[in-house]
Design an enzyme around this catalytic site. Structure first.
Site, PDB file in Angstrom:
ATOM      1  N   LYS A  31       5.162  -6.043   3.451  1.00  0.00           N
ATOM      2  CA  LYS A  31       4.061  -5.102   3.248  1.00  0.00           C
ATOM      3  C   LYS A  31       4.319  -3.885   4.098  1.00  0.00           C
ATOM      4  CE  LYS A  31       0.030  -5.650   1.107  1.00  0.00           C
ATOM      5  NZ  LYS A  31      -0.075  -6.443  -0.097  1.00  0.00           N
ATOM      6  N   GLY A  53     -16.399  -4.726  -4.874  1.00  0.00           N
ATOM      7  CA  GLY A  53     -15.246  -3.821  -4.810  1.00  0.00           C
ATOM      8  C   GLY A  53     -14.862  -3.386  -6.205  1.00  0.00           C
ATOM      9  N   GLY A  65     -13.011  -1.207  -7.480  1.00  0.00           N
ATOM     10  CA  GLY A  65     -11.798  -0.372  -7.563  1.00  0.00           C
ATOM     11  C   GLY A  65     -10.999  -0.808  -8.774  1.00  0.00           C
ATOM     12  N   ALA A  83      -8.690  -3.283  -9.385  1.00  0.00           N
ATOM     13  CA  ALA A  83      -8.690  -4.701  -9.770  1.00  0.00           C
ATOM     14  C   ALA A  83     -10.088  -5.144 -10.198  1.00  0.00           C
ATOM     15  CB  ALA A  83      -8.184  -5.556  -8.621  1.00  0.00           C
ATOM     16  N   GLY A  84     -11.112  -4.721  -9.445  1.00  0.00           N
ATOM     17  CA  GLY A  84     -12.487  -5.110  -9.764  1.00  0.00           C
ATOM     18  C   GLY A  84     -12.924  -4.598 -11.131  1.00  0.00           C
TER      19      GLY A  84
HETATM   20  N1  GLU Z   1      -0.095  -4.964  -3.745  1.00  0.00           N
HETATM   21  C1  GLU Z   1      -0.052  -6.074  -4.655  1.00  0.00           C
HETATM   22  C2  GLU Z   1      -0.333  -7.380  -3.913  1.00  0.00           C
HETATM   23  O1  GLU Z   1      -0.850  -7.380  -2.823  1.00  0.00           O
HETATM   24  C3  GLU Z   1       1.247  -6.114  -5.425  1.00  0.00           C
HETATM   25  C4  GLU Z   1       2.460  -6.253  -4.577  1.00  0.00           C
HETATM   26  C5  GLU Z   1       3.752  -6.092  -5.340  1.00  0.00           C
HETATM   27  O2  GLU Z   1       3.726  -5.997  -6.553  1.00  0.00           O
HETATM   28  O3  GLU Z   1       4.770  -6.069  -4.677  1.00  0.00           O
HETATM   29  O4  GLU Z   1      -0.126  -8.430  -4.429  1.00  0.00           O
END
Ligand code: GLU
Length: 415
Positions: A105, A216, A218, A220-221
């Site tokens: 991340k 939320g 956003g 995804a929500g």
């Molecule tokens: N940000 C998304 C997650 O937390 C996707 C991460 C990705 O596709 O690498 O799962």
């Protein structure tokens, strides 16, 4: 209000899983720490002509199963510990769905809402300039996350390709379609979550056609609200919230109109016919399904007792603390943990990497079909682990993920 250190939460979950498997000290220690961690500063020229220095991170938590994979967040409250926790969760997330990837991340501590488009472009490009050698389709592959989007990925990819003087679209996922993105990415996280809800309803007899709430509203929500009815054959969206507040209507909202209202006004508030309620109250509504789709630690020891939903489908990363988990388990709430419920995003990211590698792009139905296969299998594997070990669903998902990563570390001869 107690403030949580997300990485302590993540580490506690690893230790709990390691204890059940009786993992030895070395592997337990190895899995409780990131493999590679980079903290750096990036100078960005603002439109005013001044330069501002931003604190940034990229953490490759574990890459025993394949290239590290995880998004980049732009958030004012980002710290090394939030990124550590999120990178840790990505490791179990990719493993639970059995993708040949590790977990990582990244993030920049910034408030993207006060930055102009050109400032955001410079910030994205500087981020890549600083860490380009650490990225690669066979090293570490970033994607979108909180407050980053396909445009951010396009800038980052362009910067990476300019530095490395060759096309390498697969080094970033969630890109726009025009530059190597995939069909079906936009709603992948929500779609994956709803597949797990569908499986939970089948396995445990919950009723998806009853009320649901989204914390939320956003990306995804919103997608979950739109897809819920279509994929589950019914369901009434009675409440939604965003960072500005929450709204409720016992007769339900039309998800499409609410999304439209949010896009137009920037918030769910003041939606016609809706009553404004405290954000906290939304989590405690008597609904069949609750989708937490905001930030970490929303469900904690303070409110877990008051949760009335039958299913909590975690589209956000880390919305429930370990103490709250236990309370929900005792109350018989079926929590579909983040590392499973929100794995649709990274699963379709993986499909994007596959397509970029082969330069052959799939139709949307193919993406949906493959996603359904992966998530259905993963949900059912986690259910088996739940029954085998008599543990709550998050611990079951952790057991599946941690076991796969530990095996890869062992087979490599690392521990
Ligand atoms: N940000 C998304 C997650 O937390 C996707 C991460 C990705 O596709 O690498 O799962």
């Amino acid at each position: 209000m107690k403030s949580y250190n997300s990485f302590n939460v993540a580490r506690q979950q690893v230790l709990e899983a390691a204890k059940i498997f009786n993992l030895d000290d070395a592997i337990t220690e190895f899995l409780s720490k990131p493999q590679i961690e980079v903290n750096f500063t990036i100078p960005v020229k603002l439109d005013s002509g001044k330069t501002k220095i931003f604190e940034a991170f990229r953490i490759q938590y574990n890459y025993a199963r394949g290239p590290a994979k995880g998004g980049v967040r732009f958030h004012p409250e980002e710290t090394v510990d939030t990124i550590r926790a999120l990178a840790c969760w990505m490791t179990w997330k990719t493993a639970v769905v059995d993708l040949p990837l590790g977990g990582s991340k990244g993030g920049v501590r910034c408030d993207p809402k006060v930055l102009s488009n050109s400032e955001l472009e410079r910030l994205s490009r500087e981020y890549i300039r600083a860490i380009s050698p650490l990225l690669g389709v066979d090293i570490d592959v970033p994607a979108t996350d909180v407050y980053t989007n396909p445009q951010t990925m396009a800038w980052m990819m362009d910067e990476y390709e300019t530095i490395n003087k060759r096309h390498s679209p697969g080094v970033f996922t969630d890109k726009p379609l025009q530059v190597g993105g995939t069909e079906g990415r936009r709603d992948a996280t929500a779609r994956g979550g709803i597949i797990t809800v569908r499986e939970a309803c089948k396995a445990f007899g919950f009723d998806p056609t009853k009320e649901f709430a989204v914390q939320g509203f956003g990306d995804a929500g919103q997608r979950a609200a739109l897809l819920h009815k279509e994929m589950l054959g019914g369901g009434k969206l009675v409440a939604a919230s965003d960072s500005q507040g929450a709204i409720y209507n016992k007769n339900g909202f039309d998800p499409e109109e609410l999304v439209h209202h949010k896009l137009k006004t920037g918030t769910v508030l003041k939606y016609p016919g809706a009553k404004q309620i405290p954000q906290q109250e939304l989590l405690e509504l008597d609904v069949e399904i609750l989708y937490p789709a905001a930030l970490e630690n929303a469900i904690n020891v303070k409110n877990a007792e008051s949760i009335k939903a039958k299913i909590v489908c975690e589209l956000a990363n880390g919305p429930t603390t370990p103490e709250a988990d236990k309370i929900l388990f005792e109350k018989n709430v079926h929590v579909i943990p983040d590392i499973l419920a929100s794995a649709g995003g990274v699963t379709v990211s993986y499909f994007e990497m596959v397509q970029d590698k082969s330069l052959f792009f799939w139709e949307e139905e193919e993406v949906h079909k493959q996603l359904d296969k992966k998530l259905t299998l993963a949900y059912n594997r986690v259910c088996e682990a739940m029954k085998e070990k008599k543990v709550h669903p998050r611990l079951a998902a952790m057991l599946v993920g941690v076991a796969r990563v530990a095996q890869a570390c062992k087979i490599r001869g690392w521990v």
